[in-house]
Design an enzyme around this catalytic site. Structure first.
Site, PDB file in Angstrom:
ATOM      1  N   ASN A  17       0.834  -1.192   0.000  1.00 30.63           N
ATOM      2  CA  ASN A  17       0.000   0.000   0.000  1.00 30.63           C
ATOM      3  C   ASN A  17       0.879   1.257   0.000  1.00 30.63           C
ATOM      4  O   ASN A  17       2.089   1.191   0.225  1.00 30.63           O
ATOM      5  CB  ASN A  17      -0.890  -0.014   1.255  1.00 30.63           C
ATOM      6  CG  ASN A  17      -2.161   0.784   1.067  1.00 30.63           C
ATOM      7  OD1 ASN A  17      -2.272   1.585   0.137  1.00 30.63           O
ATOM      8  ND2 ASN A  17      -3.135   0.545   1.937  1.00 30.63           N
ATOM      9  N   SER A  20       3.541   1.802   2.925  1.00 32.10           N
ATOM     10  CA  SER A  20       3.839   0.484   3.541  1.00 32.10           C
ATOM     11  C   SER A  20       5.327   0.303   3.829  1.00 32.10           C
ATOM     12  O   SER A  20       5.727  -0.716   4.384  1.00 32.10           O
ATOM     13  CB  SER A  20       3.353  -0.648   2.626  1.00 32.10           C
ATOM     14  OG  SER A  20       3.969  -0.534   1.343  1.00 32.10           O
ATOM     15  N   LYS A  22       7.991   0.818   1.388  1.00 29.82           N
ATOM     16  CA  LYS A  22       8.749   0.279   0.235  1.00 29.82           C
ATOM     17  C   LYS A  22      10.098   0.976   0.088  1.00 29.82           C
ATOM     18  O   LYS A  22      11.105   0.333  -0.178  1.00 29.82           O
ATOM     19  CB  LYS A  22       7.916   0.436  -1.042  1.00 29.82           C
ATOM     20  CG  LYS A  22       6.684  -0.480  -1.075  1.00 29.82           C
ATOM     21  CD  LYS A  22       5.918  -0.388  -2.384  1.00 29.82           C
ATOM     22  CE  LYS A  22       5.327   0.990  -2.583  1.00 29.82           C
ATOM     23  NZ  LYS A  22       4.449   1.411  -1.480  1.00 29.82           N
ATOM     24  N   THR A  23      10.131   2.273   0.270  1.00 33.32           N
ATOM     25  CA  THR A  23      11.397   3.006   0.114  1.00 33.32           C
ATOM     26  C   THR A  23      12.416   2.541   1.152  1.00 33.32           C
ATOM     27  O   THR A  23      13.586   2.322   0.833  1.00 33.32           O
ATOM     28  CB  THR A  23      11.151   4.522   0.218  1.00 33.32           C
ATOM     29  OG1 THR A  23      10.206   4.907  -0.777  1.00 33.32           O
ATOM     30  CG2 THR A  23      12.442   5.298   0.016  1.00 33.32           C
ATOM     31  N   THR A  24      11.974   2.342   2.385  1.00 29.62           N
ATOM     32  CA  THR A  24      12.871   1.842   3.446  1.00 29.62           C
ATOM     33  C   THR A  24      13.406   0.470   3.068  1.00 29.62           C
ATOM     34  O   THR A  24      14.583   0.167   3.226  1.00 29.62           O
ATOM     35  CB  THR A  24      12.112   1.759   4.787  1.00 29.62           C
ATOM     36  OG1 THR A  24      11.471   3.011   5.021  1.00 29.62           O
ATOM     37  CG2 THR A  24      13.044   1.433   5.941  1.00 29.62           C
ATOM     38  N   TYR A  58      -4.476  13.444  -8.482  1.00 29.15           N
ATOM     39  CA  TYR A  58      -5.077  13.553  -7.149  1.00 29.15           C
ATOM     40  C   TYR A  58      -6.051  14.733  -7.071  1.00 29.15           C
ATOM     41  O   TYR A  58      -7.037  14.698  -6.351  1.00 29.15           O
ATOM     42  CB  TYR A  58      -3.990  13.679  -6.069  1.00 29.15           C
ATOM     43  CG  TYR A  58      -3.499  12.345  -5.573  1.00 29.15           C
ATOM     44  CD1 TYR A  58      -2.146  12.010  -5.627  1.00 29.15           C
ATOM     45  CD2 TYR A  58      -4.379  11.406  -5.058  1.00 29.15           C
ATOM     46  CE1 TYR A  58      -1.696  10.785  -5.177  1.00 29.15           C
ATOM     47  CE2 TYR A  58      -3.945  10.169  -4.604  1.00 29.15           C
ATOM     48  CZ  TYR A  58      -2.601   9.859  -4.664  1.00 29.15           C
ATOM     49  OH  TYR A  58      -2.163   8.636  -4.226  1.00 29.15           O
ATOM     50  N   GLN A  69      -2.461   7.025 -15.392  1.00 30.29           N
ATOM     51  CA  GLN A  69      -2.187   5.589 -15.375  1.00 30.29           C
ATOM     52  C   GLN A  69      -1.616   5.105 -16.712  1.00 30.29           C
ATOM     53  O   GLN A  69      -0.869   4.131 -16.747  1.00 30.29           O
ATOM     54  CB  GLN A  69      -3.456   4.796 -15.012  1.00 30.29           C
ATOM     55  CG  GLN A  69      -3.906   5.007 -13.581  1.00 30.29           C
ATOM     56  CD  GLN A  69      -2.917   4.530 -12.519  1.00 30.29           C
ATOM     57  OE1 GLN A  69      -2.005   3.755 -12.809  1.00 30.29           O
ATOM     58  NE2 GLN A  69      -3.068   5.010 -11.293  1.00 30.29           N
ATOM     59  N   GLU A  92      10.463  -1.413  -7.449  1.00 30.40           N
ATOM     60  CA  GLU A  92       9.382  -0.921  -6.594  1.00 30.40           C
ATOM     61  C   GLU A  92       8.100  -0.902  -7.427  1.00 30.40           C
ATOM     62  O   GLU A  92       8.040  -0.179  -8.430  1.00 30.40           O
ATOM     63  CB  GLU A  92       9.685   0.489  -6.095  1.00 30.40           C
ATOM     64  CG  GLU A  92       8.639   1.036  -5.148  1.00 30.40           C
ATOM     65  CD  GLU A  92       8.973   2.422  -4.625  1.00 30.40           C
ATOM     66  OE1 GLU A  92       9.920   3.046  -5.137  1.00 30.40           O
ATOM     67  OE2 GLU A  92       8.271   2.892  -3.705  1.00 30.40           O
TER      68      GLU A  92
HETATM   69  C1  LIG Z   1       2.326   1.114 -10.576  1.00 31.61           C
HETATM   70  C2  LIG Z   1       1.661   2.238  -9.880  1.00 31.61           C
HETATM   71  C3  LIG Z   1       2.221   2.953  -8.822  1.00 31.61           C
HETATM   72  C4  LIG Z   1       1.266   3.929  -8.484  1.00 31.61           C
HETATM   73  C5  LIG Z   1       1.279   4.913  -7.515  1.00 31.61           C
HETATM   74  N1  LIG Z   1       0.178   5.708  -7.416  1.00 31.61           N
HETATM   75  C6  LIG Z   1       0.211   6.788  -6.436  1.00 31.61           C
HETATM   76  C7  LIG Z   1       0.181   6.278  -5.014  1.00 31.61           C
HETATM   77  C8  LIG Z   1       1.103   7.223  -4.275  1.00 31.61           C
HETATM   78  O1  LIG Z   1       0.351   8.338  -3.798  1.00 31.61           O
HETATM   79  C9  LIG Z   1       2.068   7.735  -5.331  1.00 31.61           C
HETATM   80  C10 LIG Z   1       3.446   7.107  -5.264  1.00 31.61           C
HETATM   81  O2  LIG Z   1       3.370   5.715  -5.170  1.00 31.61           O
HETATM   82  O3  LIG Z   1       1.472   7.440  -6.599  1.00 31.61           O
HETATM   83  C11 LIG Z   1      -0.926   5.551  -8.235  1.00 31.61           C
HETATM   84  O4  LIG Z   1      -1.888   6.301  -8.084  1.00 31.61           O
HETATM   85  N2  LIG Z   1      -0.934   4.610  -9.208  1.00 31.61           N
HETATM   86  C12 LIG Z   1       0.154   3.788  -9.330  1.00 31.61           C
HETATM   87  N3  LIG Z   1       0.403   2.755 -10.177  1.00 31.61           N
END
Ligand SMILES: Cc1cc2cn([C@H]3C[C@H](O)[C@@H](CO)O3)c(=O)nc2[nH]1
Length: 224
Positions: A17, A20, A22-24, A58, A69, A92
């Site tokens: 999530n 969660s 991931k960077t760490t 957002y 996307q 990642e």
């Molecule tokens: C592969 C993938 C990663 C990803 C991240 N995000 C968003 C969630 C976080 O707020 C930000 C960084 O992960 O981007 C998204 O909306 N759709 C995504 N698709």
């Protein structure tokens, strides 16, 4: 070695999530010379020819989620295609969480019209059929939605200021269905579940405990 004779590396995708850890997790493995680490290309999402697509998404997901996307899918394809000389490649997220988690969520919320989902899905099917986007192991950083949300607030990423707990809860449930209950979509690789609720101070121990599995030193079945 030239590009042609590089065998495919053991490819690991770390999934989880928002918030969660991931960077760490990546930072623990960046120190390892046998691992090529690819963080999420978030800087590309924040600057696509001058446009911050992440922020646009957002701010107005109905209007911008397809644009965002679509670009995520392209940037993730590039990550899958990157050749490395190290025996292990650690990414990642992946094309799979893009399609199965985030596009899924936008579709369920009616924020991405089904015609747009159909186009993303056609690209996804074509790419995964004709390109080598194999993932050999998924590391699922499993958190509670509460812990993930708390970390998001603490990290305070500007684009995420409008993120509601309900979004994180729903995204958690989708990750659970995909990677834990395995009831959502086919599973693309064996899944190693880590307890990512652990605090930063002790989580290194959790990484080290499963490092042999992550580095393909021992098969997952032998997980203690
Ligand atoms: C592969 C993938 C990663 C990803 C991240 N995000 C968003 C969630 C976080 O707020 C930000 C960084 O992960 O981007 C998204 O909306 N759709 C995504 N698709």
């Amino acid at each position: 070695a030239s590009k042609s004779d590089l065998g495919r590396p053991f490819t690991v995708a770390v999934e989880g999530n928002v918030g969660s850890g991931k960077t760490t997790f990546l930072q623990h493995f960046i120190k390892n010379n046998n691992v090529a680490v690819f963080a999420e290309p978030i800087d590309m999402w924040r600057n696509c020819n001058g446009y911050n697509l992440l922020e646009l998404m957002y701010q107005d997901p109905k209007k911008w989620s397809f644009t965002f996307q679509s670009y995520v899918q392209l940037t993730m394809l590039r990550q899958h295609q990157k050749k490395v000389i190290q025996p292990v490649k650690l990414m990642e997220r992946s094309l799979y969480s893009a399609r199965y988690c985030f596009v899924e969520k936008l579709s369920r919320d009616g924020l991405m019209p089904s015609a747009s989902v159909a186009v993303i899905d056609e690209w996804f099917k074509y790419i995964t059929k004709y390109e080598d986007t194999t993932v050999d192991l998924i590391v699922y950083l499993r958190t509670s939605p509460e812990v993930a949300y708390e970390r998001i607030l603490t990290r305070n990423r500007s684009e995420e200021r409008t993120v509601a707990f309900e979004y994180i809860k729903a995204l958690h449930d989708i990750h659970e269905d995909w990677l834990y209950h395995k009831t959502l979509h086919k599973c693309v690789a064996p899944v190693l579940v880590l307890n990512a609720n652990l605090d930063r101070s002790v989580i290194e121990g959790e990484y080290e405990k499963y490092e042999p599995h992550i580095l393909n030193k021992i098969p997952l079945e032998a997980k203690t």
